[in-house]
Design a protein around this motif. Sequence first.
Motif, mmCIF file in Angstrom:
data_model
loop_
_atom_site.group_PDB
_atom_site.id
_atom_site.type_symbol
_atom_site.label_atom_id
_atom_site.label_comp_id
_atom_site.label_asym_id
_atom_site.label_seq_id
_atom_site.Cartn_x
_atom_site.Cartn_y
_atom_site.Cartn_z
ATOM 1 N N LYS A 9 0.855 -1.571 -0.073
ATOM 2 C CA LYS A 9 0.325 -0.141 0.210
ATOM 3 C C LYS A 9 0.784 1.410 0.222
ATOM 4 C CE LYS A 9 -3.666 -2.430 2.614
ATOM 5 N NZ LYS A 9 -4.909 -2.498 3.519
ATOM 6 N N LYS A 10 -0.062 2.301 -0.303
ATOM 7 C CA LYS A 10 1.105 3.898 -0.900
ATOM 8 C C LYS A 10 0.769 4.576 0.577
ATOM 9 C CE LYS A 10 3.045 6.936 -4.072
ATOM 10 N NZ LYS A 10 2.613 7.825 -5.128
ATOM 11 N N TYR A 11 2.031 5.085 0.951
ATOM 12 C CA TYR A 11 1.101 6.124 2.138
ATOM 13 C C TYR A 11 1.791 6.935 2.135
ATOM 14 C CZ TYR A 11 -0.213 1.785 4.713
ATOM 15 O OH TYR A 11 -0.850 0.322 4.608
ATOM 16 N N SER A 12 1.911 8.667 2.371
ATOM 17 C CA SER A 12 2.475 9.941 2.471
ATOM 18 C C SER A 12 2.849 10.236 3.876
ATOM 19 C CB SER A 12 2.160 10.753 1.774
ATOM 20 O OG SER A 12 0.787 10.465 1.837
ATOM 21 N N PHE A 13 3.021 10.790 4.186
ATOM 22 C CA PHE A 13 3.356 11.631 5.663
ATOM 23 C C PHE A 13 3.223 12.739 5.891
ATOM 24 C CE2 PHE A 13 5.829 7.887 5.217
ATOM 25 C CZ PHE A 13 6.068 7.124 6.644
ATOM 26 N N GLY A 102 -0.963 6.504 21.228
ATOM 27 C CA GLY A 102 -1.467 6.545 20.360
ATOM 28 C C GLY A 102 -1.907 7.541 19.542
ATOM 29 N N GLU A 103 -1.581 8.279 18.932
ATOM 30 C CA GLU A 103 -1.793 8.935 17.836
ATOM 31 C C GLU A 103 -0.836 8.609 16.943
ATOM 32 O OE1 GLU A 103 -2.616 12.922 17.163
ATOM 33 O OE2 GLU A 103 -3.486 11.954 17.976
ATOM 34 N N MET A 104 0.324 7.903 17.111
ATOM 35 C CA MET A 104 1.206 6.722 15.848
ATOM 36 C C MET A 104 0.803 5.934 15.287
ATOM 37 S SD MET A 104 4.911 5.722 16.164
ATOM 38 C CE MET A 104 5.384 4.894 17.910
ATOM 39 N N TYR A 105 -0.049 4.606 16.642
ATOM 40 C CA TYR A 105 -0.405 3.859 16.554
ATOM 41 C C TYR A 105 -1.842 3.834 15.545
ATOM 42 C CZ TYR A 105 2.608 1.231 19.406
ATOM 43 O OH TYR A 105 3.663 0.698 20.222
ATOM 44 N N PHE A 106 -2.624 4.717 15.945
ATOM 45 C CA PHE A 106 -4.041 5.059 15.463
ATOM 46 C C PHE A 106 -4.303 5.405 13.711
ATOM 47 C CE2 PHE A 106 -6.987 8.435 13.809
ATOM 48 C CZ PHE A 106 -8.336 7.129 14.455
ATOM 49 N N SER A 107 -3.126 6.192 13.575
ATOM 50 C CA SER A 107 -2.812 7.247 12.017
ATOM 51 C C SER A 107 -2.776 5.634 11.396
ATOM 52 C CB SER A 107 -1.643 7.862 12.229
ATOM 53 O OG SER A 107 -2.046 8.674 10.801
ATOM 54 N N LEU A 108 -1.318 5.093 11.745
ATOM 55 C CA LEU A 108 -1.151 3.393 11.158
ATOM 56 C C LEU A 108 -2.059 2.765 10.612
ATOM 57 C CD1 LEU A 108 1.912 2.850 12.638
ATOM 58 C CD2 LEU A 108 1.575 3.815 10.177
ATOM 59 N N ARG A 111 -5.002 4.418 8.367
ATOM 60 C CA ARG A 111 -4.601 4.242 6.973
ATOM 61 C C ARG A 111 -4.368 2.737 6.240
ATOM 62 N NH1 ARG A 111 -6.921 7.971 4.413
ATOM 63 N NH2 ARG A 111 -7.506 8.066 6.483
ATOM 64 N N ASN A 112 -3.783 2.156 7.582
ATOM 65 C CA ASN A 112 -3.687 0.767 6.436
ATOM 66 C C ASN A 112 -4.914 -0.319 6.345
ATOM 67 O OD1 ASN A 112 -1.861 -1.596 5.767
ATOM 68 N ND2 ASN A 112 -3.225 -2.888 7.789
ATOM 69 N N SER A 113 -6.063 0.263 7.301
ATOM 70 C CA SER A 113 -7.522 0.050 6.421
ATOM 71 C C SER A 113 -8.123 0.522 5.728
ATOM 72 C CB SER A 113 -8.229 0.049 8.007
ATOM 73 O OG SER A 113 -8.114 1.678 8.716
ATOM 74 N N LYS A 114 -7.891 1.875 5.498
ATOM 75 C CA LYS A 114 -8.090 2.488 4.061
ATOM 76 C C LYS A 114 -7.235 2.308 3.053
ATOM 77 C CE LYS A 114 -11.476 5.134 6.125
ATOM 78 N NZ LYS A 114 -13.005 5.108 5.814
ATOM 79 N N GLY A 115 -6.282 1.367 2.944
ATOM 80 C CA GLY A 115 -5.808 0.577 1.573
ATOM 81 C C GLY A 115 -4.628 2.234 1.731
ATOM 82 N N GLY A 116 -4.056 2.846 2.203
ATOM 83 C CA GLY A 116 -3.162 4.155 2.021
ATOM 84 C C GLY A 116 -3.557 5.017 2.058
ATOM 85 N N THR A 118 -2.236 9.379 3.853
ATOM 86 C CA THR A 118 -1.446 10.254 4.739
ATOM 87 C C THR A 118 -1.256 9.868 7.027
ATOM 88 O OG1 THR A 118 -2.025 11.926 3.038
ATOM 89 C CG2 THR A 118 -1.232 12.545 5.074
ATOM 90 N N ILE A 119 -0.068 9.698 6.701
ATOM 91 C CA ILE A 119 -0.203 8.973 7.959
ATOM 92 C C ILE A 119 0.056 10.605 9.180
ATOM 93 C CG2 ILE A 119 1.392 8.375 9.986
ATOM 94 C CD1 ILE A 119 1.467 5.932 7.855
#
Length: 307
Positions: A9-13, A102-108, A111-116, A118-119
């Motif tokens: 999956k493609k992520y951006s930051f 919490g912010e880090m795990y939540f965002s990851l 985004r993973n559940s959405k298929g990619g 911005t984290i």
Amino acid sequence: MDYGRRNTKKYSFRCPDLKELRKLSSFVLDALDFKQRHGKILSILSADEATTFAQAGSVDAFEAIFVLLIYGLALFPNIDGFVDVNAIRLFLIRNPVPTLLGEMYFSLHLRNSKGGGTIVCCIPLMYKRFISHLPQTPAFVENKQCLRWSQRLMSLTNDDIDWYDPSLSSLEIIDSYGEFSNVPLIGTQGGINYNHALARRQLGFPLRDNPNNMLLEGLFYQKDKDPQHLKQKIVHAWHNVHRKGRSEFGPCNCVALEAYTLWVKKKAMELKMPYPCERPMSMVVVEPLTLPNQDVEELEDALIKIK
């Protein structure tokens, strides 16, 4: 062993521009005193007000605004260039660590559940946490073979990973909260739980068997989408923290026994790998450069002539 392949999956930051914030750090006169009062936030690194107070010699006012800017722009970024109300609240509470996790795990997870996508979290913190477990050997750090990150990571073996910091071996860890079987965390955009049963080795403790399914139960809710009132339950659970250490988990020998390893391999087969396995980097030996005897003799003759 071939674990199969799954789609990546493609992520951006979201990476805020911290150039001006770093300039302000030069106004901190006593870095040790600053660290004792505000934590290690200097290492995480438009600030006109802070500059004005610094130049005017108002240290307390400067530090308050400077720390607030770090909270709002670096630790808890939301809207580019602005410090939102959540960052201000966390600044006043002065206990950002659980929320940062919490912010880090939540965002990851989101985004993973959405298929990619911005984290959004403290990217410098996530990067430091990630590389802290990677080997510091010249072969890995220098990367003379110009391997991609995926190749470098897939070449790592169990012995290559820097699992934990021995200086933390005497500390007790938070095992669970209240009625929860793991560690629930609240971020600014929602909540998620941290299943430390999968991460005990990163804390130095052994992993003997496959984890109990109850310990791996997932918890996730988004802000304004909490029909089960999980946030309220988590806040209540924080009043009853359960800690454990060596007496419960055993010595800090940082080992993973066969039963746990087999469970991990089974999970890898189910979930598959995003990239193909690579030849272990620790087995890649760069042969020293050697020259034929004739070439050596010619070089020696050339050196004699130069002298």
